[in-house]
Design an enzyme around this catalytic site. Structure first.
Site, PDB file in Angstrom:
ATOM      1  N   GLU A   1     -11.793  -0.748  -2.707  1.00 19.01           N
ATOM      2  CA  GLU A   1     -11.054  -0.085  -1.643  1.00 19.01           C
ATOM      3  C   GLU A   1      -9.897   0.702  -2.251  1.00 19.01           C
ATOM      4  OE1 GLU A   1      -9.892  -3.470   0.698  1.00 19.01           O
ATOM      5  OE2 GLU A   1      -8.085  -3.814  -0.477  1.00 19.01           O
TER       6      GLU A   1
ATOM      7  N   ASP B   1       0.817  -1.224   0.000  1.00 19.93           N
ATOM      8  CA  ASP B   1       0.000   0.000   0.000  1.00 19.93           C
ATOM      9  C   ASP B   1       0.848   1.271   0.000  1.00 19.93           C
ATOM     10  OD1 ASP B   1      -2.053  -1.885   0.350  1.00 19.93           O
ATOM     11  OD2 ASP B   1      -2.026  -1.648   2.527  1.00 19.93           O
TER      12      ASP B   1
END
Length: 764
Positions: free
Chosen positions: A212, A46
């Site tokens: 997401e 991420d």
């Protein structure tokens, strides 16, 4: 390791080395290879990246055991990396340690940071999944010391989703927003003036199966919402992809490239990055960075097919997928972003980002030796230092205008930038600078409350143009001013952190005589100013054409069927667990009611209709009429070896998490096979990739390629709602063992009917 399936690769080059400080002179020959974190950290999920005011780039990642290969069993909390060139990184610490981790986290792991620069501080927003909220830490430098600012979201947040995966964005009117959400909704709300809390109404802007990782940038009048869907973290079975929607408002509606609203209860297109059959699986959860030439880059994680898993923690409870950091060129083609023109994540040597300058510098060497002063107030320039910038320059103001310009020259097609601070008067970025009487300048003019551009030729202004800066604009804090001159078209942006969230933008034409090779520098007028990171590089050349999409070859009649018989399908079709009840041939179609049966791991009860596949590479296509209404009903095509080894492209109905009974119509591209990292290898099903939007009548394709060199089967899926325009999905792979056969399924839950018009097979 495998090769891409009919996708183009890029050229071969060498990995650059980390400089002691950001270099000041461009050589244009840098190269890199993914993952850029190889040899530095084992994993870096991420990632999000920012250019610091000290001239380095900094990247922040999810809490993970980043030094497992060095014998460290524990995790680092929001680890930080630093680089001078975006490709060679070093470890630079972590946001939290046992000494400063806030008690309110209550032991939660910390995920998915987002970094911004605001009011001379770095803001790191991060997810606290154990508390179902978002936290904030701030610091004067990219590496700390960090101050806990508490929770950003109220309880409840007002978003019907998991409260993680946040990203901050500031619009051109100065309004700040926060996007967040996961499983399966993304929301947005405005923020307060100091960017510490959301306030006001919460708006849902996107929903989809496991959607997401939202991240928003603005370009050419559109707001682009990047996101990831499907499964992020299941080793070699991760179906993660990056997709995008765009809108003319930060509050939406966002639509994909087929005009489908991201709030629609269907899968979405506009795939930015997906697996291509090479080494990289599950690319996703991106950040965004722009190099010094103006080229945009996607910063994201991927999973190596030959090294997909971390070792379990010593207590046996933490089993994580290894997700190193990747970067690749992001192209904007026909108004839509796509990774490497559609070629996907790169493997092998690639041209590196431009991170050195044709002219200018960062004032970190303690001298103004490569700069010279011009103008009536030329004598006031001084070097200064602080913990934020390391080195910068100041001018006290006074009568007249002062310029500090580089000795080096940049080309006429140029991208110039500077970090500016205005105590009084105006601070400017000057470029295409021949002398004080011949240049272009972009001012932050405090008295006028505006971004002001001016073109000076022969000592005479050819016309100023002013763009108001937002109310409350903090002139006394660092702002980045960027100017791109392509031909005679000038584009200028003002932002805090170079994250494509400019608070002011201006475009104008300049006279051809002004579009010339020249120096770059900083200007001061009427008051005290400061400047840093003043430089220019050759403007990037945009890629304007996508990699050609796959096409099919000639029809293979011997491996095709128009279903124009009657009764049950006969030779060359055969049944596994059949014939299926209610399956009939009539009126040129195979009609097949869905079964209360499954083809999943050990639950292999569904009927499968099979026929041989042709030798060599091929594409199989079916046209299907299917209007399911209940969760888990599905129908589609297979490439089938056995019940535990197959590829599947289906129109499936899947529940929406927190959807109050709502279901999603999904193009679901999956595989089942053995996980090579288990002993013995154990069959698992994927976290599927999701393809384009569905329809009651749609076309499904599976394209097969045999990678003989690596003895691997590669399969790419595609979907269409009209039989002409296709959304091409990613690639799943499995080691080649037995032969694959073409198959059809209609299963999982009774109550719907699939009608197959044909099965057509084409040679590739």
């Amino acid at each position: 390791m495998t090769r891409p399936l009919r996708l183009l690769g890029a050229g071969a080059l060498l990995l650059g080395a980390l400089a002691a400080a950001p270099p000041a002179v461009a050589d244009g020959g840098g190269t890199y290879a993914n993952p850029v974190t190889a040899g530095v950290v084992d994993t870096f999920p991420d990632p999000v990246t920012i250019r610091g005011k000290d001239g380095y780039w900094y990247s922040y990642g999810t809490q993970n055991p980043v030094f497992q290969s060095k014998g460290e069993d524990g995790e680092r909390w929001l680890p930080i990396l630093r680089s001078a060139d975006l490709v060679t990184w070093e470890y630079a610490g972590e946001v939290f340690t046992p000494a400063n981790k806030p008690a309110w986290h209550n032991g939660s792991r910390l995920w998915a940071p987002d970094v911004r620069y605001f009011n001379d501080r770095y803001y790191v927003y991060y997810s606290v999944p154990g508390r179902d909220t978002v936290g904030l830490a701030t610091a004067p430098t990219p590496t700390g010391p960090w101050t806990d600012e508490g929770e950003v979201l109220p309880r409840p947040s007002g978003c019907n989703s998991g409260n993680i995966d946040q990203a901050q964005f500031t619009d051109t009117d100065g309004t700040p927003y926060m996007y967040w959400g996961s499983y399966d909704v993304i929301c947005v709300a405005k923020m307060n003036a100091d960017l510490t809390r959301i306030q006001g109404p919460v708006t849902e802007v996107a929903r989809g199966r496991r959607m997401e990782g939202g991240f928003v940038v603005k370009r050419d009048g559109y707001y682009y919402l990047f996101y990831s869907d499907a499964g992020c973290c299941d080793g070699a079975y991760s179906g993660y992809q990056v997709k995008v929607g765009r809108s003319t408002s930060p509050l939406g509606p966002f639509t994909d490239d087929e005009g489908v609203d991201l709030m629609a209860l269907t899968s979405k297109g506009a795939i930015v990055a997906g697996a291509t059959g090479n080494r990289w699986i599950g690319p996703g959860h991106n950040g965004f960075v722009t190099d010094l030439s103006g080229q945009d880059w996607l910063v994201y994680h991927g999973i190596a097919s030959d090294d997909p898993d971390l070792k379990p923690a010593s207590n046996g409870t933490l089993r994580l997928t290894k997700r190193p950091m990747l970067i690749d060129r992001l192209d904007w083609i026909d108004g839509w972003p796509v990774l490497r023109a559609g070629a996907g994540p790169s493997e092998g040597e690639q041209p590196a980002p431009v991170t050195t300058l044709a002219a200018g510098g960062a004032f970190n060497d303690g001298t103004l030796g490569r700069w010279h002063a011009e103008g009536s107030a030329r004598g006031g320039w001084r070097l200064a230092e602080d913990q934020t910038t390391r080195g910068h320059v100041t001018h006290p103001g006074g009568g007249g205008t002062a310029y500090l310009v580089s000795e080096g020259r940049a080309p006429a097609g140029v991208r110039a930038e500077a970090d500016l601070k205005v105590t009084a008067g105006a601070a400017g970025l000057t470029f295409a600078h021949v002398n004080a009487n011949n240049h272009i300048v972009a001012w932050l003019d405090r008295a006028r409350g505006a971004l002001v551009t001016d073109v000076v030729i022969g000592g005479r202004s050819r016309g100023e143009q002013a763009t108001p800066l937002p109310a409350g604009f903090r002139y006394d804090t660092w702002h980045n001013v960027t100017a791109e001159l392509r031909g005679t078209r000038l584009s200028v942006q003002v932002s805090t952190d170079r994250m494509r969230d400019a608070v002011a933008m201006q475009e104008r034409e300049v006279p051809r005589a002004a579009a010339r090779r020249g120096a770059v520098g900083v200007a001061a007028r009427g008051g005290a100013v400061a400047a840093d990171n003043v430089g220019a590089a050759a403007l990037y050349t945009p890629v304007t054409e996508r990699v050609p999409e796959p096409t099919v070859g000639p029809l293979l009649p011997a491996y095709s069927d128009e279903f124009d018989g009657t009764g049950q399908p006969g030779a060359p079709w055969t049944w596994v667990r059949g014939p299926a009840a209610g399956a009939t041939l009539a009126d040129g179609a195979l009609t097949w009611p869905t079964q209360n049966a499954e083809l999943h791991l050990g639950n292999n009860t569904a009927s499968v209709l099979l026929r041989d596949a042709p030798p060599g590479d091929f594409t199989v296509e079916t046209k299907i009429h299917f209007a399911p209404t209940q969760g888990n009903q599905q129908a589609g095509i297979l490439l089938y070896e056995n019940d535990d080894r197959y590829f599947k492209m289906a129109h499936s109905v899947l529940p929406l998490s927190r959807g109050n009974g709502a279901v999603l119509q999904m193009s679901e591209f999956g595989k089942e096979g053995e996980r090579p990292t288990t002993t013995p290898p154990t069959a698992v099903a994927n976290a599927p990739m999701f393809g384009g939007p569905t329809a009651d009548t749609m076309w499904l394709r599976l394209s097969y390629h045999k990678d003989a060199a690596n003895n691997e089967n590669e399969v790419r899926a595609a979907t269409s709602r009209d039989g002409e325009h296709w959304v091409h999905n990613g690639v799943w792979t499995l080691p080649a063992k037995g032969p694959l056969r073409i198959g059809l399924i209609s299963m999982n839950r009774a109550g719907a009917v699939a009608k197959f018009d044909y099965v057509r097979t084409y040679q590739d």
